[in-house]
Design a protein around this motif. Structure first.
Motif, PDB file in Angstrom:
ATOM      1  N   ALA A 346       0.934  -1.217   0.209  1.00 17.91           N
ATOM      2  CA  ALA A 346       0.448   0.050   0.140  1.00 17.91           C
ATOM      3  C   ALA A 346       0.147   1.053  -0.719  1.00 17.91           C
ATOM      4  O   ALA A 346       0.808   2.391   0.365  1.00 17.91           O
ATOM      5  N   GLY A 347       2.032   1.275  -0.346  1.00 14.96           N
ATOM      6  CA  GLY A 347       2.838   2.013  -0.830  1.00 14.96           C
ATOM      7  C   GLY A 347       2.700   3.335  -2.121  1.00 14.96           C
ATOM      8  O   GLY A 347       2.053   2.856  -2.417  1.00 14.96           O
ATOM      9  N   GLY A 348       4.488   3.594  -2.171  1.00 15.12           N
ATOM     10  CA  GLY A 348       3.322   4.414  -3.383  1.00 15.12           C
ATOM     11  C   GLY A 348       3.197   3.800  -5.017  1.00 15.12           C
ATOM     12  O   GLY A 348       2.417   3.870  -5.512  1.00 15.12           O
ATOM     13  N   ALA A 349       4.249   2.853  -4.857  1.00 12.54           N
ATOM     14  CA  ALA A 349       3.703   1.820  -6.366  1.00 12.54           C
ATOM     15  C   ALA A 349       2.251   0.907  -6.315  1.00 12.54           C
ATOM     16  O   ALA A 349       2.196   0.823  -7.313  1.00 12.54           O
ATOM     17  N   ASN A 368      -2.711  -5.622   2.966  1.00 12.16           N
ATOM     18  CA  ASN A 368      -1.163  -4.833   3.026  1.00 12.16           C
ATOM     19  C   ASN A 368      -0.875  -5.651   4.017  1.00 12.16           C
ATOM     20  O   ASN A 368      -1.570  -5.999   5.296  1.00 12.16           O
ATOM     21  N   ARG A 369       0.869  -5.378   4.645  1.00 11.44           N
ATOM     22  CA  ARG A 369       0.824  -5.605   6.111  1.00 11.44           C
ATOM     23  C   ARG A 369       0.386  -4.480   6.590  1.00 11.44           C
ATOM     24  O   ARG A 369      -0.352  -5.260   7.963  1.00 11.44           O
ATOM     25  N   THR A 370       0.242  -3.574   6.699  1.00 12.99           N
ATOM     26  CA  THR A 370      -0.650  -2.681   7.913  1.00 12.99           C
ATOM     27  C   THR A 370      -1.727  -2.639   7.600  1.00 12.99           C
ATOM     28  O   THR A 370      -1.879  -1.423   6.408  1.00 12.99           O
ATOM     29  N   ARG A 373      -2.753   1.046   6.481  1.00  7.53           N
ATOM     30  CA  ARG A 373      -2.344   1.842   5.765  1.00  7.53           C
ATOM     31  C   ARG A 373      -3.493   1.445   4.188  1.00  7.53           C
ATOM     32  O   ARG A 373      -3.246   2.274   3.044  1.00  7.53           O
ATOM     33  N   THR A 404       5.408  -4.391  -3.269  1.00  7.37           N
ATOM     34  CA  THR A 404       6.427  -4.736  -2.025  1.00  7.37           C
ATOM     35  C   THR A 404       7.721  -4.877  -1.804  1.00  7.37           C
ATOM     36  O   THR A 404       8.041  -5.026  -3.498  1.00  7.37           O
ATOM     37  N   PRO A 405       8.940  -4.344  -1.252  1.00  8.08           N
ATOM     38  CA  PRO A 405      10.214  -4.638  -1.588  1.00  8.08           C
ATOM     39  C   PRO A 405      10.807  -6.037  -1.306  1.00  8.08           C
ATOM     40  O   PRO A 405      11.426  -6.326  -2.368  1.00  8.08           O
ATOM     41  N   MET A 408      13.592  -7.736  -3.673  1.00  9.48           N
ATOM     42  CA  MET A 408      14.351  -7.224  -4.352  1.00  9.48           C
ATOM     43  C   MET A 408      15.905  -7.138  -3.933  1.00  9.48           C
ATOM     44  O   MET A 408      15.984  -7.826  -2.761  1.00  9.48           O
ATOM     45  N   THR A 431       6.604  -5.545  -9.482  1.00  6.87           N
ATOM     46  CA  THR A 431       7.002  -4.057  -9.766  1.00  6.87           C
ATOM     47  C   THR A 431       8.499  -3.809  -9.529  1.00  6.87           C
ATOM     48  O   THR A 431       8.977  -3.311 -10.075  1.00  6.87           O
ATOM     49  N   GLY A 454       9.483  -5.891 -13.453  1.00 10.36           N
ATOM     50  CA  GLY A 454       9.065  -4.558 -12.518  1.00 10.36           C
ATOM     51  C   GLY A 454      10.244  -4.054 -14.326  1.00 10.36           C
ATOM     52  O   GLY A 454      10.390  -2.610 -13.715  1.00 10.36           O
ATOM     53  N   LEU A 458       9.161   0.113 -15.159  1.00  7.06           N
ATOM     54  CA  LEU A 458      10.979   1.063 -14.565  1.00  7.06           C
ATOM     55  C   LEU A 458      11.213   1.482 -16.067  1.00  7.06           C
ATOM     56  O   LEU A 458      11.700   2.932 -15.863  1.00  7.06           O
TER      57      LEU A 458
HETATM   58  P1  NAP Z   1       6.400   1.844   0.701  1.00  4.36           P
HETATM   59  O1  NAP Z   1       5.825   3.002  -0.254  1.00  4.36           O
HETATM   60  O2  NAP Z   1       7.775   2.177   1.503  1.00  4.36           O
HETATM   61  O3  NAP Z   1       5.861   0.970   0.222  1.00  4.36           O
HETATM   62  C1  NAP Z   1       6.376  -0.353   0.236  1.00  4.36           C
HETATM   63  C2  NAP Z   1       5.111  -1.272   0.923  1.00  4.36           C
HETATM   64  O4  NAP Z   1       5.601  -2.654   0.910  1.00  4.36           O
HETATM   65  C3  NAP Z   1       4.234  -1.163   2.205  1.00  4.36           C
HETATM   66  O5  NAP Z   1       3.385  -1.011   1.654  1.00  4.36           O
HETATM   67  C4  NAP Z   1       4.992  -2.177   2.962  1.00  4.36           C
HETATM   68  O6  NAP Z   1       4.113  -1.990   4.183  1.00  4.36           O
HETATM   69  C5  NAP Z   1       4.798  -3.097   2.679  1.00  4.36           C
HETATM   70  N1  NAP Z   1       6.300  -3.776   2.887  1.00  4.36           N
HETATM   71  C6  NAP Z   1       7.291  -3.754   2.962  1.00  4.36           C
HETATM   72  N2  NAP Z   1       8.238  -4.616   3.987  1.00  4.36           N
HETATM   73  C7  NAP Z   1       7.590  -5.733   3.871  1.00  4.36           C
HETATM   74  C8  NAP Z   1       7.639  -6.991   4.388  1.00  4.36           C
HETATM   75  N3  NAP Z   1       8.932  -7.397   4.214  1.00  4.36           N
HETATM   76  N4  NAP Z   1       6.817  -7.365   3.588  1.00  4.36           N
HETATM   77  C9  NAP Z   1       5.269  -7.182   4.088  1.00  4.36           C
HETATM   78  N5  NAP Z   1       4.787  -5.858   3.550  1.00  4.36           N
HETATM   79  C10 NAP Z   1       6.246  -5.806   3.250  1.00  4.36           C
HETATM   80  O7  NAP Z   1       7.708   1.672  -0.554  1.00  4.36           O
HETATM   81  P2  NAP Z   1       6.728   2.054  -2.537  1.00  4.36           P
HETATM   82  O8  NAP Z   1       7.466   3.680  -3.415  1.00  4.36           O
HETATM   83  O9  NAP Z   1       5.471   1.483  -2.967  1.00  4.36           O
HETATM   84  O10 NAP Z   1       7.975   0.804  -3.951  1.00  4.36           O
HETATM   85  C11 NAP Z   1       8.012  -0.487  -3.345  1.00  4.36           C
HETATM   86  C12 NAP Z   1       8.026  -1.868  -4.269  1.00  4.36           C
HETATM   87  O11 NAP Z   1       8.053  -1.408  -5.540  1.00  4.36           O
HETATM   88  C13 NAP Z   1      10.238  -1.157  -4.388  1.00  4.36           C
HETATM   89  O12 NAP Z   1      10.857  -1.902  -3.583  1.00  4.36           O
HETATM   90  C14 NAP Z   1      10.238  -0.975  -6.498  1.00  4.36           C
HETATM   91  O13 NAP Z   1      10.818  -2.119  -5.690  1.00  4.36           O
HETATM   92  C15 NAP Z   1       8.771  -1.046  -6.619  1.00  4.36           C
HETATM   93  N6  NAP Z   1       8.640  -0.522  -7.723  1.00  4.36           N
HETATM   94  C16 NAP Z   1       9.232  -0.402  -8.696  1.00  4.36           C
HETATM   95  C17 NAP Z   1       9.430   0.005 -10.085  1.00  4.36           C
HETATM   96  C18 NAP Z   1       9.510  -0.050 -11.320  1.00  4.36           C
HETATM   97  O14 NAP Z   1       9.816   1.001 -11.529  1.00  4.36           O
HETATM   98  N7  NAP Z   1       9.861  -0.449 -11.676  1.00  4.36           N
HETATM   99  C19 NAP Z   1       8.820   1.697  -9.144  1.00  4.36           C
HETATM  100  C20 NAP Z   1       8.588   2.063  -8.185  1.00  4.36           C
HETATM  101  C21 NAP Z   1       8.819   0.972  -6.592  1.00  4.36           C
HETATM  102  P3  NAP Z   1       3.716  -1.421   5.352  1.00  4.36           P
HETATM  103  O15 NAP Z   1       2.515  -0.453   4.786  1.00  4.36           O
HETATM  104  O16 NAP Z   1       2.928  -2.539   6.223  1.00  4.36           O
HETATM  105  O17 NAP Z   1       4.654  -0.640   5.564  1.00  4.36           O
END
Ligand code: NAP
Length: 488
Positions: A346-349, A368-370, A373, A404-405, A408, A431, A454, A458
């Motif tokens: 539930a983050g930016g991606a 989502n884990r949380t 959010r 989620t990451p 990665m 992603t 992903g 990218l």
């Molecule tokens: P973000 O805003 O930090 O959000 C991360 C999400 O992943 C949150 O919902 C978080 O849950 C969850 N999460 C993190 N660690 C976890 C775990 N150990 N177990 C379960 N859930 C977990 O990050 P973001 O910007 O969305 O980016 C996430 C991923 O998207 C990046 O790591 C990247 O690989 C990918 N991405 C790819 C592109 C592309 O162009 N391909 C572009 C942007 C992003 P909580 O809410 O519980 O913390």
């Protein structure tokens, strides 16, 4: 027009000569020979006479970043030998006793009076004082400082802008990764010349750019980059710089490590340097939103910005991740209208994916884990249903997306969901782009799903950002090849 000086630092006299000859073939305005790097120190410099480009002789002591351990007397003798061997310019540190004797001892030479601080950058007013002091002692006033923060870069740029209103020749440099900005903008800062390496890998100071890049950039380059912290994982510099090069655009994309408390300073700096814009990554994608002048539709709906465009001082936030997701589905010929889609995270991606999915008419569920959010995100996108992980693993989905990451490089090598959720013919998109095949994708493929890495997203989000800054379309192949090369 700013002059370019290729700086040579080789360990032997023969290597320094060979490098100077190769440098001369590039027709720079100046060549600096770091004589202090030659071991043992040469007795005779006459062989440099054949190199017709104007040359600078430098014997820098360790306290100012060099390797010259000799006495002032030895330094004076070597500098005079350099002048006899056709060197036109000598560089002497501002605290050297040789400076007072320079008008007699080095009568015909042009003199660079230089100061280097290998640890920090002083405030703007002190930088200007140093430049004034050095200008009084030499023909060119030079100062280089280690930059440790965005504030330091701003101090250097401001000092250059103010000092450039005097008629003095000067060079002002920020050293270190962030210092790359001052080197790329040396022309804009009105520096008399820029130091460059002969080629990539031959830098004589941290953050130095190579000659071909400095030449391509010229006096008014297009400067972009990526802000975030940390930035070690980003492959965007490789993608965008490959695109600039292939289109022969005088542009440069730099990693700009920016901590939370530096975000506002970075915005000031980008205006001061006339930057075209920049990409935004973790942890600033959401925090930057209220600091911008305008948001386009993708940014205002996702409440996250991954690209800022600066036009006539106005900063507009965009979210090109949305385009990246849309293009990924389009190229895979995966139409999501009416399809049951599960988004994990539930983050930016996730916000970028859900913006696309809901606009395209998908029936979207979110886990989502949380939980909180996920609820906040669902409030912004009516129709999105938040579910628990256990339910997600039992329900039939046509499409599953990992946002989620997990998987990665640098994160746990795990899938965010049990492989019970995967089935034949499903479309499964991760992603995460590094590695290309994550555990999540491998599990899905193992159960007959069609998988999508992903890397496509990218490259597509980068293409859209590049177009927004330059108005030119970069080659998909050039950008994806650069991304693959950087990811390995
Ligand atoms: P973000 O805003 O930090 O959000 C991360 C999400 O992943 C949150 O919902 C978080 O849950 C969850 N999460 C993190 N660690 C976890 C775990 N150990 N177990 C379960 N859930 C977990 O990050 P973001 O910007 O969305 O980016 C996430 C991923 O998207 C990046 O790591 C990247 O690989 C990918 N991405 C790819 C592109 C592309 O162009 N391909 C572009 C942007 C992003 P909580 O809410 O519980 O913390």
């Amino acid at each position: 027009m700013m002059r370019i000086c290729i700086s040579i630092a080789e360990k032997t006299l023969d290597e320094a000569l060979a490098a100077s000859r190769r440098a001369a073939e590039k027709s720079p305005d100046l060549i600096e020979v770091r004589i202090d790097y030659i071991h043992p120190l040469p007795d005779d410099l006459m062989k440099f006479k054949e190199i017709a480009v104007p040359k600078i002789a430098t014997l820098r002591p360790p306290s100012q970043g060099g390797e010259f351990m000799g006495s002032d007397r030895e330094k004076s003798i070597l500098l005079r030998k350099a002048l006899r061997a056709g060197f036109k310019v000598i560089d002497i540190e501002s605290d050297s006793p040789l400076l007072s004797r320079a008008p007699n001892e080095f009568r015909d030479a042009e003199l660079i009076c230089s100061s280097h601080d290998l640890h920090l950058t002083p405030e703007t007013s002190r930088i200007i004082e140093i430049l004034i002091e050095n200008a009084a002692k030499g023909d060119v006033s030079k100062a280089a400082f280690k930059v440790n923060s965005i504030h330091d870069v701003l101090s250097i740029v401001e000092a250059a802008m103010i000092f450039s209103s005097t008629d003095n020749e000067f060079v002002l440099i920020g050293m270190g990764e962030l210092g790359g900005l001052t080197r790329a903008c040396a022309g804009r800062m009105k520096c008399s010349f820029a130091y460059a390496s002969l080629e990539p890998g031959k830098e004589t100071a941290p953050g130095q750019l190579d000659f071909d890049t400095v030449k391509r950039l010229g006096d008014s380059p297009i400067i972009t980059g990526i802000i975030g912290f940390p930035l070690g994982h980003s492959v965007s510099p490789q993608m965008h710089n490959a695109a600039f090069l292939s289109l022969d655009i005088p542009g440069l994309y730099l990693p700009i490590p920016t901590r939370d408390e530096e975000l506002e300073g970075l915005l000031d700096l980008s205006l001061e340097l006339n930057m075209m814009g920049f990409n935004v990554t973790i942890p600033h994608k959401e925090k930057i939103v209220p600091l911008l002048d305008k948001l386009d539709d993708t940014a205002s709906k996702t409440k996250a910005v991954n690209t800022v465009v600066i036009l006539e001082g106005e900063m507009t936030g965009m979210n090109t991740d949305v385009y990246g997701v849309a293009k990924t589905f389009e190229k895979a010929e995966m139409r999501v209208k009416g399809k049951r889609v599960l988004v994990i995270g539930a983050g930016g991606a996730a916000r970028a994916c859900i913006y696309f999915l809901t606009s395209a008419g998908a029936r979207t569920s979110l886990v989502n884990r949380t939980r909180f959010r996920a609820d906040v995100l669902a409030d912004d996108f009516p129709g999105v249903q938040v579910i628990e992980k256990d339910d997600a693993e039992r329900l039939p989905f046509d499409v599953i997306v990992n946002c989620t990451p997990l998987g990665m490089r640098g994160f746990p090598d795990e899938s965010p969901i049990s492989n019970q959720v995967f089935r034949e013919g499903q479309f499964v998109f991760d992603t995460v782009y590094n590695p290309r095949i994550t555990r999540f994708l491998a599990d899905a493929q193992g159960r007959g799903a069609v998988i999508q890495s992903g890397q496509e997203m990218l490259v597509q989000q980068a293409i859209k950002a590049f177009e927004a800054w330059t108005g030119k379309s970069p080659s998909y192949e050039v950008m994806s090849e650069a991304a693959r090369g950087a990811i390995g």
